[in-house]
Write a protein that holds these residues in place. Structure first.
Motif, PDB file in Angstrom:
ATOM      1  N   LEU A 103      -0.434   2.730   9.642  1.00 50.25           N
ATOM      2  CA  LEU A 103      -0.469   1.590  10.561  1.00 50.25           C
ATOM      3  C   LEU A 103       0.903   1.203  11.079  1.00 50.25           C
ATOM      4  CD1 LEU A 103      -3.021  -0.789   8.792  1.00 50.25           C
ATOM      5  CD2 LEU A 103      -3.436   0.922  10.553  1.00 50.25           C
ATOM      6  N   GLY A 104       1.937   1.925  10.659  1.00 50.99           N
ATOM      7  CA  GLY A 104       3.281   1.609  11.121  1.00 50.99           C
ATOM      8  C   GLY A 104       4.089   0.787  10.135  1.00 50.99           C
ATOM      9  N   PHE A 105       3.513   0.482   8.956  1.00 52.45           N
ATOM     10  CA  PHE A 105       4.286  -0.181   7.913  1.00 52.45           C
ATOM     11  C   PHE A 105       5.365   0.787   7.414  1.00 52.45           C
ATOM     12  CE2 PHE A 105       0.664  -2.884   7.987  1.00 52.45           C
ATOM     13  CZ  PHE A 105       0.944  -4.050   7.275  1.00 52.45           C
ATOM     14  N   THR A 106       6.485   0.250   6.990  1.00 48.98           N
ATOM     15  CA  THR A 106       7.544   1.067   6.409  1.00 48.98           C
ATOM     16  C   THR A 106       7.813   0.611   4.983  1.00 48.98           C
ATOM     17  OG1 THR A 106       9.246  -0.412   7.329  1.00 48.98           O
ATOM     18  CG2 THR A 106       8.647   1.529   8.628  1.00 48.98           C
ATOM     19  N   ARG A 107       8.209   1.549   4.148  1.00 50.91           N
ATOM     20  CA  ARG A 107       8.498   1.231   2.758  1.00 50.91           C
ATOM     21  C   ARG A 107       9.792   0.422   2.674  1.00 50.91           C
ATOM     22  NH1 ARG A 107       5.976   0.824  -1.987  1.00 50.91           N
ATOM     23  NH2 ARG A 107       4.961   2.848  -1.764  1.00 50.91           N
ATOM     24  N   SER A 108       9.745  -0.685   1.918  1.00 48.93           N
ATOM     25  CA  SER A 108      10.919  -1.516   1.693  1.00 48.93           C
ATOM     26  C   SER A 108      10.963  -1.877   0.210  1.00 48.93           C
ATOM     27  CB  SER A 108      10.863  -2.792   2.544  1.00 48.93           C
ATOM     28  OG  SER A 108      11.984  -3.625   2.281  1.00 48.93           O
ATOM     29  N   GLY A 109      11.716  -1.106  -0.547  1.00 49.17           N
ATOM     30  CA  GLY A 109      11.770  -1.336  -1.993  1.00 49.17           C
ATOM     31  C   GLY A 109      10.429  -1.066  -2.646  1.00 49.17           C
ATOM     32  N   ASP A 110       9.841  -2.112  -3.250  1.00 45.66           N
ATOM     33  CA  ASP A 110       8.593  -1.924  -3.981  1.00 45.66           C
ATOM     34  C   ASP A 110       7.357  -2.319  -3.177  1.00 45.66           C
ATOM     35  OD1 ASP A 110       8.928  -4.614  -3.847  1.00 45.66           O
ATOM     36  OD2 ASP A 110       8.733  -5.008  -6.002  1.00 45.66           O
ATOM     37  N   HIS A 111       7.508  -2.473  -1.839  1.00 47.33           N
ATOM     38  CA  HIS A 111       6.353  -2.862  -1.027  1.00 47.33           C
ATOM     39  C   HIS A 111       6.486  -2.272   0.373  1.00 47.33           C
ATOM     40  CE1 HIS A 111       9.455  -5.855  -0.073  1.00 47.33           C
ATOM     41  NE2 HIS A 111       8.854  -6.004   1.091  1.00 47.33           N
TER      42      HIS A 111
ATOM     43  N   GLY B  36       4.003 -18.135  13.486  1.00 50.33           N
ATOM     44  CA  GLY B  36       5.442 -18.003  13.287  1.00 50.33           C
ATOM     45  C   GLY B  36       5.849 -16.856  12.397  1.00 50.33           C
ATOM     46  N   PHE B  37       4.917 -15.943  12.118  1.00 55.16           N
ATOM     47  CA  PHE B  37       5.253 -14.809  11.265  1.00 55.16           C
ATOM     48  C   PHE B  37       5.978 -13.729  12.058  1.00 55.16           C
ATOM     49  CE2 PHE B  37       1.233 -16.183   8.949  1.00 55.16           C
ATOM     50  CZ  PHE B  37       1.933 -16.806   7.928  1.00 55.16           C
ATOM     51  N   ARG B  38       6.999 -13.148  11.461  1.00 50.21           N
ATOM     52  CA  ARG B  38       7.733 -12.036  12.069  1.00 50.21           C
ATOM     53  C   ARG B  38       7.510 -10.733  11.311  1.00 50.21           C
ATOM     54  NH1 ARG B  38      11.508 -16.065  11.544  1.00 50.21           N
ATOM     55  NH2 ARG B  38      12.569 -14.892   9.889  1.00 50.21           N
ATOM     56  N   THR B  39       7.089 -10.857  10.040  1.00 49.35           N
ATOM     57  CA  THR B  39       6.906  -9.677   9.200  1.00 49.35           C
ATOM     58  C   THR B  39       5.655  -9.847   8.357  1.00 49.35           C
ATOM     59  OG1 THR B  39       9.308  -9.406   9.030  1.00 49.35           O
ATOM     60  CG2 THR B  39       7.957  -8.195   7.444  1.00 49.35           C
ATOM     61  N   ILE B  40       4.896  -8.743   8.205  1.00 53.54           N
ATOM     62  CA  ILE B  40       3.755  -8.710   7.302  1.00 53.54           C
ATOM     63  C   ILE B  40       4.147  -7.806   6.138  1.00 53.54           C
ATOM     64  CG2 ILE B  40       1.297  -8.222   7.054  1.00 53.54           C
ATOM     65  CD1 ILE B  40       1.166  -8.263  10.154  1.00 53.54           C
ATOM     66  N   ALA B  41       3.986  -8.281   4.911  1.00 53.58           N
ATOM     67  CA  ALA B  41       4.401  -7.519   3.743  1.00 53.58           C
ATOM     68  C   ALA B  41       3.245  -7.371   2.766  1.00 53.58           C
ATOM     69  CB  ALA B  41       5.580  -8.210   3.049  1.00 53.58           C
ATOM     70  N   THR B  42       3.163  -6.197   2.131  1.00 54.78           N
ATOM     71  CA  THR B  42       2.157  -5.978   1.096  1.00 54.78           C
ATOM     72  C   THR B  42       2.685  -6.507  -0.239  1.00 54.78           C
ATOM     73  OG1 THR B  42       3.002  -3.809   0.414  1.00 54.78           O
ATOM     74  CG2 THR B  42       1.470  -3.854   2.278  1.00 54.78           C
ATOM     75  N   PRO B  43       1.825  -6.674  -1.230  1.00 55.35           N
ATOM     76  CA  PRO B  43       2.291  -7.094  -2.546  1.00 55.35           C
ATOM     77  C   PRO B  43       3.207  -6.031  -3.156  1.00 55.35           C
ATOM     78  CG  PRO B  43      -0.092  -7.365  -2.338  1.00 55.35           C
ATOM     79  CD  PRO B  43       0.369  -6.558  -1.162  1.00 55.35           C
ATOM     80  N   PRO B  44       4.090  -6.413  -4.071  1.00 54.56           N
ATOM     81  CA  PRO B  44       4.949  -5.436  -4.757  1.00 54.56           C
ATOM     82  C   PRO B  44       4.093  -4.401  -5.497  1.00 54.56           C
ATOM     83  CG  PRO B  44       5.730  -7.670  -5.147  1.00 54.56           C
ATOM     84  CD  PRO B  44       4.392  -7.799  -4.475  1.00 54.56           C
ATOM     85  N   GLY B  45       4.568  -3.167  -5.466  1.00 53.83           N
ATOM     86  CA  GLY B  45       3.875  -2.107  -6.187  1.00 53.83           C
ATOM     87  C   GLY B  45       2.717  -1.489  -5.440  1.00 53.83           C
ATOM     88  N   MET B  46       2.459  -1.924  -4.220  1.00 61.15           N
ATOM     89  CA  MET B  46       1.350  -1.377  -3.447  1.00 61.15           C
ATOM     90  C   MET B  46       1.612   0.085  -3.103  1.00 61.15           C
ATOM     91  SD  MET B  46      -1.582  -1.871  -1.917  1.00 61.15           S
ATOM     92  CE  MET B  46      -1.791  -3.640  -1.685  1.00 61.15           C
ATOM     93  N   VAL B  47       0.645   0.936  -3.454  1.00 61.91           N
ATOM     94  CA  VAL B  47       0.743   2.364  -3.132  1.00 61.91           C
ATOM     95  C   VAL B  47      -0.493   2.724  -2.329  1.00 61.91           C
ATOM     96  CG1 VAL B  47       0.900   4.705  -4.041  1.00 61.91           C
ATOM     97  CG2 VAL B  47       2.013   2.816  -5.252  1.00 61.91           C
ATOM     98  N   ASP B  48      -0.331   2.925  -1.028  1.00 61.17           N
ATOM     99  CA  ASP B  48      -1.481   3.227  -0.189  1.00 61.17           C
ATOM    100  C   ASP B  48      -0.999   3.786   1.147  1.00 61.17           C
ATOM    101  OD1 ASP B  48      -3.866   3.365   1.178  1.00 61.17           O
ATOM    102  OD2 ASP B  48      -4.586   1.449   0.436  1.00 61.17           O
ATOM    103  N   ALA B  49      -1.370   5.055   1.439  1.00 60.78           N
ATOM    104  CA  ALA B  49      -0.973   5.679   2.698  1.00 60.78           C
ATOM    105  C   ALA B  49      -1.616   4.997   3.898  1.00 60.78           C
ATOM    106  CB  ALA B  49      -1.347   7.163   2.682  1.00 60.78           C
ATOM    107  N   TYR B  50      -2.632   4.174   3.651  1.00 61.96           N
ATOM    108  CA  TYR B  50      -3.286   3.405   4.712  1.00 61.96           C
ATOM    109  C   TYR B  50      -2.257   2.598   5.497  1.00 61.96           C
ATOM    110  CZ  TYR B  50      -5.821  -0.857   6.277  1.00 61.96           C
ATOM    111  OH  TYR B  50      -6.305  -1.929   6.968  1.00 61.96           O
ATOM    112  N   TYR B  51      -1.320   1.960   4.803  1.00 65.19           N
ATOM    113  CA  TYR B  51      -0.314   1.145   5.480  1.00 65.19           C
ATOM    114  C   TYR B  51       0.697   2.012   6.221  1.00 65.19           C
ATOM    115  CZ  TYR B  51      -2.330  -2.712   2.891  1.00 65.19           C
ATOM    116  OH  TYR B  51      -3.210  -3.642   2.400  1.00 65.19           O
ATOM    117  N   ASP B  52       1.008   3.154   5.680  1.00 61.68           N
ATOM    118  CA  ASP B  52       1.924   4.073   6.341  1.00 61.68           C
ATOM    119  C   ASP B  52       1.373   4.465   7.711  1.00 61.68           C
ATOM    120  OD1 ASP B  52       4.052   5.762   6.758  1.00 61.68           O
ATOM    121  OD2 ASP B  52       3.116   7.442   5.718  1.00 61.68           O
TER     122      ASP B  52
END
Length: 207
Positions: A191-199, A173-189
């Motif tokens: 993969l199609g992750f987008t920056r949303s505030g601090d995660h 039932g998940f619609r969104t996958i989010a990293t922990p706050p403060g995560m800095v890693d181009a690895y997620y960028d």
């Protein structure tokens, strides 16, 4: 010391240094450079058996580098296995890799509370190369608590195969996958992750 002597010493030192590398791809690349240098060195001196050996080693390394590079983005090179948070093998894997996990993910508590968590093991053949653990934080959001890859495979980011297989998350039932706050890693960028505030966030693809 002549320039030729310096080349020989440098090539030998680089060869030894390559054997100290834990990462597979890094080892192959450094070892190839060392073999090329030693091929030239021995060729100038006319030591043909050593030239032949280093040429063969260079060819072997290049073959493995090409294969590793193909596997890096292959959807068939890795498999993702979902396991329960209290799975015995998962707990063993986390224990064996505990020191490294504590260094790279100091906020991970070791699944002391597995009730709201989903865990995935990333496999290459029979070898476990990584683990991803997410927590259900409500509103269809899976918060990443652990995204770990063993040192040998850190050049390949196998954890991304977990995120590619959206069905793994849709089923919960998940619609969104989010990293922990403060995560800095181009690895997620990548993969199609987008920056949303601090995660970072990734929208799970629809069926």
């Amino acid at each position: 010391m002549s320039l030729l002597d310096a080349e020989g010493w440098f090539g030998s030192a680089l060869l030894v240094f390559s054997l100290m590398q834990a990462r597979v791809l890094r080892f192959r690349i450094i070892n190839t450079v060392a073999c090329v240098i030693l091929t030239i060195f021995n060729g100038v001196l006319g030591i043909w058996p050593m030239v032949a050996m280093n040429l063969v080693l260079t060819a072997i390394n290049l073959w493995f580098i090409a294969k590793l590079w193909r596997d890096r983005r292959s959807d068939t090179a890795y498999a993702v296995l979902q396991v329960a948070g209290d799975d015995t093998y998962l707990q063993h894997f986390l224990k064996v890799e505990g020191a490294e996990i504590a260094r790279t993910a100091p906020n991970f508590d070791g699944l002391t509370d597995s009730g709201e968590r989903t865990a995935y093991l990333v496999l290459k053949g029979h070898e476990t190369v990584g683990a991803v653990v997410v927590r259900d934080v409500g509103d269809g959001v899976a918060r990443i608590e652990l995204d770990y890859v063993t040192p040998r495979f850190r050049d390949f980011t196998p954890g991304e195969f977990v995120y590619r297989q959206s069905g793994l998350f849709r089923g919960h039932g998940f619609r969104t996958i989010a990293t922990p706050p403060g995560m800095v890693d181009a690895y997620y960028d990548r993969l199609g992750f987008t920056r949303s505030g601090d995660h970072w966030e990734l929208v799970v693809a629809s069926a």
